[in-house]
Design a protein around this motif. Structure first.
Motif, PDB file in Angstrom:
ATOM      1  N   TYR A 761       0.802  -1.224   0.000  1.00  0.00           N
ATOM      2  CA  TYR A 761       0.000   0.000   0.000  1.00  0.00           C
ATOM      3  C   TYR A 761       0.836   1.276   0.000  1.00  0.00           C
ATOM      4  N   ALA A 762       2.009   1.251   0.605  1.00  0.00           N
ATOM      5  CA  ALA A 762       2.817   2.470   0.688  1.00  0.00           C
ATOM      6  C   ALA A 762       3.987   2.453  -0.275  1.00  0.00           C
ATOM      7  N   VAL A 763       4.149   1.390  -1.016  1.00  0.00           N
ATOM      8  CA  VAL A 763       5.321   1.227  -1.860  1.00  0.00           C
ATOM      9  C   VAL A 763       5.363   2.298  -2.943  1.00  0.00           C
ATOM     10  N   GLY A 764       6.566   2.849  -3.128  1.00  0.00           N
ATOM     11  CA  GLY A 764       6.765   3.777  -4.234  1.00  0.00           C
ATOM     12  C   GLY A 764       6.516   5.229  -3.906  1.00  0.00           C
ATOM     13  N   HIS A 765       6.148   5.562  -2.651  1.00  0.00           N
ATOM     14  CA  HIS A 765       5.989   6.977  -2.309  1.00  0.00           C
ATOM     15  C   HIS A 765       6.307   7.176  -0.833  1.00  0.00           C
ATOM     16  N   PHE A 766       6.182   8.403  -0.347  1.00  0.00           N
ATOM     17  CA  PHE A 766       6.767   8.811   0.923  1.00  0.00           C
ATOM     18  C   PHE A 766       6.345   7.979   2.130  1.00  0.00           C
ATOM     19  N   PRO A 767       5.077   7.569   2.292  1.00  0.00           N
ATOM     20  CA  PRO A 767       4.719   6.766   3.476  1.00  0.00           C
ATOM     21  C   PRO A 767       5.556   5.499   3.629  1.00  0.00           C
ATOM     22  N   GLU A 768       6.081   4.951   2.516  1.00  0.00           N
ATOM     23  CA  GLU A 768       6.947   3.774   2.608  1.00  0.00           C
ATOM     24  C   GLU A 768       8.196   4.114   3.408  1.00  0.00           C
ATOM     25  N   VAL A 769       8.804   5.273   3.124  1.00  0.00           N
ATOM     26  CA  VAL A 769      10.012   5.696   3.828  1.00  0.00           C
ATOM     27  C   VAL A 769       9.708   5.873   5.313  1.00  0.00           C
ATOM     28  N   ARG A 770       8.562   6.509   5.584  1.00  0.00           N
ATOM     29  CA  ARG A 770       8.196   6.760   6.972  1.00  0.00           C
ATOM     30  C   ARG A 770       7.984   5.446   7.727  1.00  0.00           C
ATOM     31  N   TYR A 771       7.356   4.486   7.057  1.00  0.00           N
ATOM     32  CA  TYR A 771       7.110   3.192   7.699  1.00  0.00           C
ATOM     33  C   TYR A 771       8.432   2.468   7.989  1.00  0.00           C
ATOM     34  N   LEU A 772       9.345   2.464   7.034  1.00  0.00           N
ATOM     35  CA  LEU A 772      10.646   1.808   7.226  1.00  0.00           C
ATOM     36  C   LEU A 772      11.405   2.437   8.393  1.00  0.00           C
ATOM     37  N   PHE A 773      11.306   3.751   8.512  1.00  0.00           N
ATOM     38  CA  PHE A 773      11.965   4.469   9.601  1.00  0.00           C
ATOM     39  C   PHE A 773      11.435   3.998  10.958  1.00  0.00           C
ATOM     40  N   PHE A 774      10.115   3.970  11.107  1.00  0.00           N
ATOM     41  CA  PHE A 774       9.539   3.548  12.380  1.00  0.00           C
ATOM     42  C   PHE A 774       9.755   2.062  12.625  1.00  0.00           C
ATOM     43  N   ASP A 775       9.767   1.270  11.577  1.00  0.00           N
ATOM     44  CA  ASP A 775      10.026  -0.154  11.736  1.00  0.00           C
ATOM     45  C   ASP A 775      11.441  -0.374  12.262  1.00  0.00           C
ATOM     46  N   MET A 804      17.069  -0.591   7.283  1.00  0.00           N
ATOM     47  CA  MET A 804      18.161   0.321   6.954  1.00  0.00           C
ATOM     48  C   MET A 804      18.711   0.046   5.557  1.00  0.00           C
ATOM     49  N   LYS A 805      18.755  -1.238   5.196  1.00  0.00           N
ATOM     50  CA  LYS A 805      19.232  -1.595   3.857  1.00  0.00           C
ATOM     51  C   LYS A 805      18.304  -1.035   2.781  1.00  0.00           C
ATOM     52  N   LYS A 806      16.995  -1.158   3.014  1.00  0.00           N
ATOM     53  CA  LYS A 806      16.022  -0.647   2.057  1.00  0.00           C
ATOM     54  C   LYS A 806      16.126   0.875   1.941  1.00  0.00           C
ATOM     55  N   MET A 807      16.284   1.548   3.100  1.00  0.00           N
ATOM     56  CA  MET A 807      16.383   3.004   3.086  1.00  0.00           C
ATOM     57  C   MET A 807      17.677   3.469   2.419  1.00  0.00           C
ATOM     58  N   THR A 808      18.739   2.726   2.632  1.00  0.00           N
ATOM     59  CA  THR A 808      20.011   3.057   1.972  1.00  0.00           C
ATOM     60  C   THR A 808      19.872   2.920   0.457  1.00  0.00           C
ATOM     61  N   SER A 809      19.166   1.890   0.041  1.00  0.00           N
ATOM     62  CA  SER A 809      18.923   1.695  -1.382  1.00  0.00           C
ATOM     63  C   SER A 809      18.143   2.861  -1.972  1.00  0.00           C
ATOM     64  N   LEU A 810      17.138   3.324  -1.256  1.00  0.00           N
ATOM     65  CA  LEU A 810      16.349   4.465  -1.730  1.00  0.00           C
ATOM     66  C   LEU A 810      17.210   5.726  -1.783  1.00  0.00           C
ATOM     67  N   ASN A 817      14.234  12.497   0.663  1.00  0.00           N
ATOM     68  CA  ASN A 817      13.500  12.537   1.916  1.00  0.00           C
ATOM     69  C   ASN A 817      13.916  11.453   2.898  1.00  0.00           C
ATOM     70  N   VAL A 818      14.794  10.553   2.488  1.00  0.00           N
ATOM     71  CA  VAL A 818      15.221   9.467   3.365  1.00  0.00           C
ATOM     72  C   VAL A 818      16.483   9.837   4.145  1.00  0.00           C
ATOM     73  N   ASN A 819      17.184  10.893   3.711  1.00  0.00           N
ATOM     74  CA  ASN A 819      18.515  11.190   4.251  1.00  0.00           C
ATOM     75  C   ASN A 819      18.511  11.398   5.762  1.00  0.00           C
ATOM     76  N   HIS A 820      17.656  12.287   6.258  1.00  0.00           N
ATOM     77  CA  HIS A 820      17.698  12.602   7.695  1.00  0.00           C
ATOM     78  C   HIS A 820      17.240  11.417   8.536  1.00  0.00           C
ATOM     79  N   MET A 821      16.276  10.646   8.026  1.00  0.00           N
ATOM     80  CA  MET A 821      15.791   9.486   8.781  1.00  0.00           C
ATOM     81  C   MET A 821      16.854   8.395   8.865  1.00  0.00           C
TER      82      MET A 821
END
Length: 848
Positions: A761-775, A804-810, A817-821
């Motif tokens: 549901y969140a794949v491909g846009h900003f809520p995905e990044v936010r979810y990975l951060f909280f996860d 973290m691996k997924k966020m690094t990939s992004l 928008n993933v940098n600070h998180m």
């Protein structure tokens, strides 16, 4: 086919016959914005007075309700008047007033205005006669007894007394005198219309005939049109081809165009008509609706239907198309009023009935275009009735006049859809699907069905209908798509798109096949519901739309299709730059496309995709644009989705809770105003989430339920138990709340249940990044709590590493928008190492 009914019938343009809720929404939005602008410009309270509300049609009442309950306009005072004896509890006005009263958006006050009492009647009489009130008491008492204090009745009764010489000005005494005994003996009815008729019988015959003829033209009429009608009727009387019974019916008319002006002037001096200033000619109106009603009664009863029929004929045959269009409703109403006697007298004359069917269809389509859906329904039902009369049966009508039947039944189905009369809509669509041999006609019927199902949140039926439409026209679509099916189609589409570079797609021709355009509209309509309810369908719909656009040309659905394709590339394949390229392509196609009906959807998806390459604050602006565009286009559904997207991302972007809550109070009332209940219900968990965060004190117990003034979490989840996507999104907000409030075990438990949120549901846009951060944060919190328990730590180290691996990939693919998180996660990670690296952690915190 409306203005030249003698010509062969041709199907009207597709755009003209598709009436929908969007045009009504568009009009209401434009008018509300106009009133707001006027109020804001003057910076004073604007008073809007509306008389005779008992005659208002449902569309006008809806508009009044929208203006009155507009919480953003505090500078408007609406006053209305109506005749209480004509408005029962079941009257549309009563329902409208109840809705306004229950909205809590406005203070509704009622003031009952009764008849005049004796004292006020005496005051009115004394002012009229310019005499002292003490000297007019005897006359006023008589007038009051005869009229019961009805203001209009009082005025007309005084005039009748003057005409009968029972009230006169005595030149010798230089004052008004009256015959008390004569007035007492005057026999007067309690019906003001009868009094008007009695008064009007005293005017010359030509003068009363002008009033009678004018009463057929409405409360207001143009002198040029009145003269045109008189000349037409005179020609009719002199023609040898006019049937005898028609001549007999019209023989009472002695009026000619030569003495029209003098008759009008005399009626004005008698107070029966009023002059109305108008650019381009003289217009007049009846001084009161009761005068018009009384004037109509001067037409012999046996002549009324024939007279109205031939006045309507004068409009249709003598007026040029541009002028007829201005009075089309009035002309068709006259024809319909005289239709019964015409049909009984000329049953053998099918040509006239066919013309009547065509002009009613034209009036119905025009009514649809201005969002007068109930009026449109009446015209279209008469059109269909005429077609049946011409052919003696419905089946024969479809055989003999197929195209005319198709347009009339489809327009009628659309009008029922807009009036939310879905049973009648289904009945008419079933008739179309049974009789039509037109591929385009069947597709349009299926399109209306899909829209109706989606409006009622019946998405499964919507999908089934869309699949049925595809199957009937040779397009296969898997009913139960698997991952293998989706991946296969994805690879095929990527290979296919290599033949169509983005630069080439920008210059694709416009789609010329209307049937294909309808199919694309059907599927673009289903995309949001597929995303929310049946995600497996979404990629297959996108692939189909993109291929069709490249192969057959672009239409209104094309920009949204390529934006969705960009979202798919960014999400499923991790191709952020490729997806961003298609989002920019969608923006360019939006600018080139004249049909803006899918603009709000395109803005929504473009905003989602751009969050992978642009700062989230820029994307918030796009969400606001999408909301405004949707409102302007009447696309309330996608306007509200843009609004939800913007408000949710505002929190994710770090805006202050107070700022977001202020925006919610400003915008959220629009959900209910616009009937977008589905969007509203889906928004409630987020709103409750914000309210809880705003009201939470640091020393409060960590109760992490999404329960409060808006929803009860248990009841809410039970209500949506069959909607997994919505349930998952709700649990994500609870997961975030649990982490914020320090209940890490609950956040971890919810994390196991919400993994598909990031994957689907969140794949491909900003809520995905936010979810990975909280996860990742949740995993780290559990590592802290599980020190000394290696078995439990293995799971959370793996979860932390995955996020973290997924966020690094992004980040490596250009997501700003993933940098600070990611820096914050790195800093937290430094504190978890065996040798705590506090200096490195502080550096990363500062960098974040």
């Amino acid at each position: 086919y409306v203005f030249f009914p003698e010509e062969p019938y041709s199907t009207p343009p597709l755009k003209a016959k598709i009436g929908s809720v969007e045009c009504r929404n568009q009009f209401n939005f434009a008018f509300r914005t106009f009133i707001r602008t006027v109020c804001e410009k003057n910076k004073k309270t604007m008073v809007l007075f509306i008389d005779d509300l008992q005659w208002a049609d449902p569309g006008s009442l809806e508009l009044i309700e929208i203006l009155v309950t507009d919480t953003e306009n505090r500078s408007l005072l609406v006053m209305g008047s109506y005749r209480e004896d004509e408005v029962q509890m079941t009257h549309p006005l009563s329902a409208c007033l109840r809705e306004i009263d229950q909205s809590d958006a406005v203070n509704l006050n009622f003031l009952s205005i009764g008849d005049l009492d004796l004292e006020v009647v005496n005051s009115l009489v004394s002012d009229t006669l310019n005499m002292a009130a003490t000297k007019t008491e005897s006359l006023s008492t008589l007038v009051y007894k005869k009229t019961n204090g009805n203001a209009f009745f009082v005025k007309q009764f005084l005039k009748a007394l003057v005409d009968d010489a029972m009230l006169s000005f005595n030149m010798g005494l230089t004052k008004w005198t009256w015959d008390v005994d004569g007035i007492k003996e005057t026999c007067i009815t309690s019906n003001v219309v009868d009094l008007m008729i009695a008064n009007m019988r005293k005017v010359p015959e030509e003068q009363s005939q002008l009033l009678a003829l004018s009463s057929c033209l409405g409360s207001c009429f143009d002198l040029t049109i009145l003269i045109l009608v008189i000349d037409f009727l005179q020609e009719l009387m002199m023609s040898k081809n006019t049937p005898t019974h028609v001549k007999n019916a019209l023989r009472f008319l002695k009026l000619t165009s030569d003495n029209v002006q003098s008759c009008v002037d005399r009626n004005i001096s008698d107070g029966l008509l009023e002059h109305v200033s108008k650019v381009g000619g003289d217009s007049f109106r009846f001084s009161h609706d009761q005068i018009q009603k009384a004037s109509f009664s001067f037409i012999p009863e046996e002549s009324r239907e024939i007279l109205q029929w031939y006045i309507g004929q004068a409009f249709v045959k003598k007026l040029p198309p541009s002028q007829l269009d201005q009075v089309l409703f009035g002309a068709v109403d006259l024809l319909n009023n005289g239709r019964a006697i015409f049909v009984s007298s000329h049953a053998e004359n099918s040509e006239e009935l066919l013309r009547l069917a065509k002009v009613n269809l034209g009036a119905g389509l025009k009514a649809m275009a201005i969002a007068a859906f109930r009026r449109a329904t009446t015209y279209l039902q008469i059109s269909i009735s005429c077609l049946k009369d011409v052919s003696d049966s419905e089946d024969l009508a479809w055989i003999q006049h197929h195209d005319l039947c198709l347009d009339a039944y489809q327009a009628l189905a659309d009008s029922f859809y807009c009036n939310c009369d879905f049973d009648q809509m289904h009945e008419n669509l079933d008739i179309i699907l049974k009789h039509t041999v037109s591929k385009q006609g069947k597709l349009q019927a299926y399109s209306t069905l899909v829209n109706a199902y989606c409006t009622r949140d019946n998405f499964r039926e919507g999908f089934d209908t869309a699949f049925l439409a595809l199957t009937e026209f040779g397009e296969k679509f898997p009913r139960k798509p698997t991952k293998v099916t989706i991946v296969t189609e994805l690879l095929k589409t990527k290979s296919f798109m290599k033949k169509f570079p983005i630069k080439e797609v920008e210059n694709l021709p416009t789609l010329s096949d209307p049937s294909r355009a309808i199919m694309m509209k059907i599927f673009i309509r289903l995309t949001a519901h597929a995303y929310l309810e049946c995600p497996a369908y979404l990629p297959l719909i996108i692939f189909r739309l993109v291929k069709w656009s490249c192969l057959y040309g672009t239409c209104s659905a094309t920009p949204a299709a390529f934006a969705l394709y960009g979202l798919l590339l960014a999400g499923a394949l991790g191709d952020l730059k490729g997806g961003y390229g298609y989002a920019l392509l969608a923006e360019k196609l939006m600018e080139k496309n004249d049909d803006k009906s899918e603009l709000a959807l395109t803005c929504l998806v473009v905003s989602m995709v751009k969050s992978n390459q642009e700062h989230i604050l820029n994307c918030l602006k796009d969400g606001l644009v999408g909301y405004q565009v949707g409102m302007e286009q009447g696309d309330n559904f996608y306007a509200m989705l843009n609004l939800v997207h913007r408000l949710v991302n505002s929190i994710y972007a770090g805006q202050a809770l107070f700022t977001v809550a202020t925006d919610m109070k400003l915008y959220v009332p629009h959900f209910a105003e616009l009937g977008q209940i589905m969007c509203y219900r889906r928004f409630l968990p987020f709103w409750q989430f914000v309210i809880i965060l705003m009201g939470r004190r640091l020393d409060a117990p960590p109760e992490c339920e999404l329960t409060g003034e808006l929803i009860n979490e248990t009841a809410y989840l039970k209500q949506f138990e069959n909607e997994p996507g919505h349930i998952t999104a709700t649990l994500v907000f609870k997961q975030y709340l649990s982490y914020y409030l320090g209940n890490f075990e609950l956040a971890a438990e919810l994390s196991d249940k919400t993994q598909e949120y990031a994957e689907i549901y969140a794949v491909g846009h900003f809520p995905e990044v936010r979810y990975l951060f909280f996860d990742g944060l949740t995993a780290m919190a559990m590592l802290c709590m599980n020190k000394g328990r290696p078995l439990g730590n293995r799971k959370w180290r793996k979860r932390m590493s995955k996020s973290m691996k997924k966020m690094t990939s992004l980040q490596n693919k250009g997501n700003l928008n993933v940098n600070h998180m990611l820096l914050l996660l790195d800093a937290e990670h430094c504190t978890l190492k065996k040798k705590i690296e506090m200096d490195v952690a502080r550096t990363k915190f500062d960098a974040a």
